[in-house]
Design an enzyme around this catalytic site. Structure first.
Site, PDB file in Angstrom:
ATOM      1  N   GLY A 138       0.707  -1.150   0.066  1.00 12.65           N
ATOM      2  CA  GLY A 138      -0.070  -0.012   0.037  1.00 12.65           C
ATOM      3  C   GLY A 138       0.695   1.389  -0.164  1.00 12.65           C
ATOM      4  O   GLY A 138       0.151   2.458  -0.143  1.00 12.65           O
ATOM      5  N   GLU A 250      21.749   5.042  -4.626  1.00 17.79           N
ATOM      6  CA  GLU A 250      20.869   4.169  -5.256  1.00 17.79           C
ATOM      7  C   GLU A 250      20.590   4.915  -6.427  1.00 17.79           C
ATOM      8  O   GLU A 250      20.689   4.230  -7.691  1.00 17.79           O
ATOM      9  CB  GLU A 250      19.506   3.817  -4.536  1.00 17.79           C
TER      10      GLU A 250
END
Length: 387
Positions: A138, A250
């Site tokens: 979610g 990242e």
């Protein structure tokens, strides 16, 4: 380093050139022969991580006293990531790059001495595969919405919840897991290292994806998993800040790998159109082909200069979150666009899985989504503009 397509690069030196040769040889020997089998299985053999460690390609950024190479220059990460991205078996090599660029920094930068001694030697040897678990069914890119709970009970946390889209999820032994330890959206997040053999930890499906078929991507479930408080990374409540700390690397890693993938796709396409004939002429002799490739190669050359500048800045410790976000969405969106145009130049053969362009077409699409969607990246850049 000099490329016939991209031109000379000043970012690297002779040692990096030697490393490139080592990485290519490793990929040819240890990944290429098994790539199709691993794509069918949806995961690589764990032995690949051990071989990468022996070759000095995994764990080089772990301190020497724990079995690593003690290398902190991000250009080494970039060289390995570029060569993996350029290789036809790039999906089989993705888990190693993930470990080096994204997960290992949590273990080297946030651990205390006792934690380093417990975990780093096994990671450096390729014996303990690592993953980071942030995304939940979610939440998506909304890290502050993480709902997996960790409730303190004595000297342990009891963890309940689930994660999804976790790379290395099927193979991982140690999972850096974002958990909610308090009600505050940001200040209530913490990071726990959860060992995969703990009771209550289960792996769900190895998810079937459009691309990256050899990379295991999993659901993870936690049902009353008791995790020692000694597995907490940093102080309780600092998880969101720690996640943000590592996201810039990242994202620049994803951008650099996308740029290398663009170059590989273009080089293969130029080779293909020089040989492939239609109407008695090579495909490369048609004006449309020449103009398309001229445009794409120019984009790649401009992009390479841009990315190399940011990689140099990151190696000096000066990369900002805004820089990384901009590079991430620019490089990945161009990768998706260019690989589609190159597939078109291959004609029907481009749709055949025996050609690397087909794999690149499938693998490219996720790059605009993972590590933060293009839309989120644009929000970061726009916010920096005061908008």
């Amino acid at each position: 380093m000099t490329s016939a397509l991209i031109g000379e690069r000043s970012l690297y030196d002779d040692e990096h050139a030697l490393l490139r040769s080592t990485v290519r040889a490793f990929a040819d020997r240890h990944a290429a022969p098994h790539a199709e089998r691993w794509r069918t299985a949806g995961r690589v053999d764990r032995a690949l991580f051990r071989e990468a460690a022996r070759a000095g390609i995994l764990g080089f950024n772990i301190p020497e006293e724990y079995g690593g190479g003690g290398v902190t220059d991000f250009r080494v990460n970039a060289v390995i990531g570029e060569e993996f991205s350029r290789h036809p078996a790039s999906d089989a090599l993705a888990g190693i790059g993930l470990s080096n660029d994204i997960v290992v920094p949590y273990f080297t930068g946030l651990t205390d001495d006792a934690q380093k001694a417990r975990w780093l030697p096994g990671i450096a040897a390729g014996e303990r595969v690592v993953a980071v678990a942030m995304t939940e069914p979610g939440t998506g890119s909304d890290l502050a919405g993480i709902a997996t709970t960790a409730v303190r009970e004595g000297d342990a946390y009891v963890v309940n919840g689930s994660k999804v889209f976790i790379s290395n999820g099927q193979n991982a032994d140690l999972v850096v897991t974002a958990v909610r330890t308090g009600p505050d959206r940001h200040g209530g997040l913490s990071l726990l290292v959860i060992e995969a053999d703990r009771p209550g930890f289960t792996r769900g499906r190895n998810l079937e994806k459009i691309g990256l078929h050899a990379q295991d991507t999993s659901e993870l479930f936690f049902q009353d998993v008791r995790v020692p408080a000694a597995n907490l990374l940093g102080a309780e409540g600092t998880g969101f800040r720690s996640l943000m700390r590592n996201l810039a690397q990242e994202r620049i890693s994803i951008a650099a790998n996308a740029m290398a993938s663009i170059e590989a796709v273009l080089e293969r396409t130029v080779d293909y159109v020089r040989e492939r004939k239609a109407f008695g002429r090579t495909v490369g002799s048609f004006q449309n082909t020449r103009f398309e490739l001229a445009d794409m190669v120019t984009t790649a050359r401009v992009g390479r200069t841009y990315l190399d500048g940011l990689l140099a800045r990151h190696s000096r410790g000066g990369l900002t979150a805004v820089d990384a976000a901009a590079a991430k969405f620019w490089a990945t969106e161009n990768y998706v666009g260019i690989v589609g145009r190159c597939l078109q130049l291959h004609g029907a053969y481009g749709y055949m899985m025996e050609y690397p362009i087909a794999h690149a077409y499938l693998d490219s699409r996720i790059t605009t989504i993972y590590g933060g969607t293009t839309e989120i990246m644009k929000e970061i850049v726009a916010k920096d503009l005061g908008l």
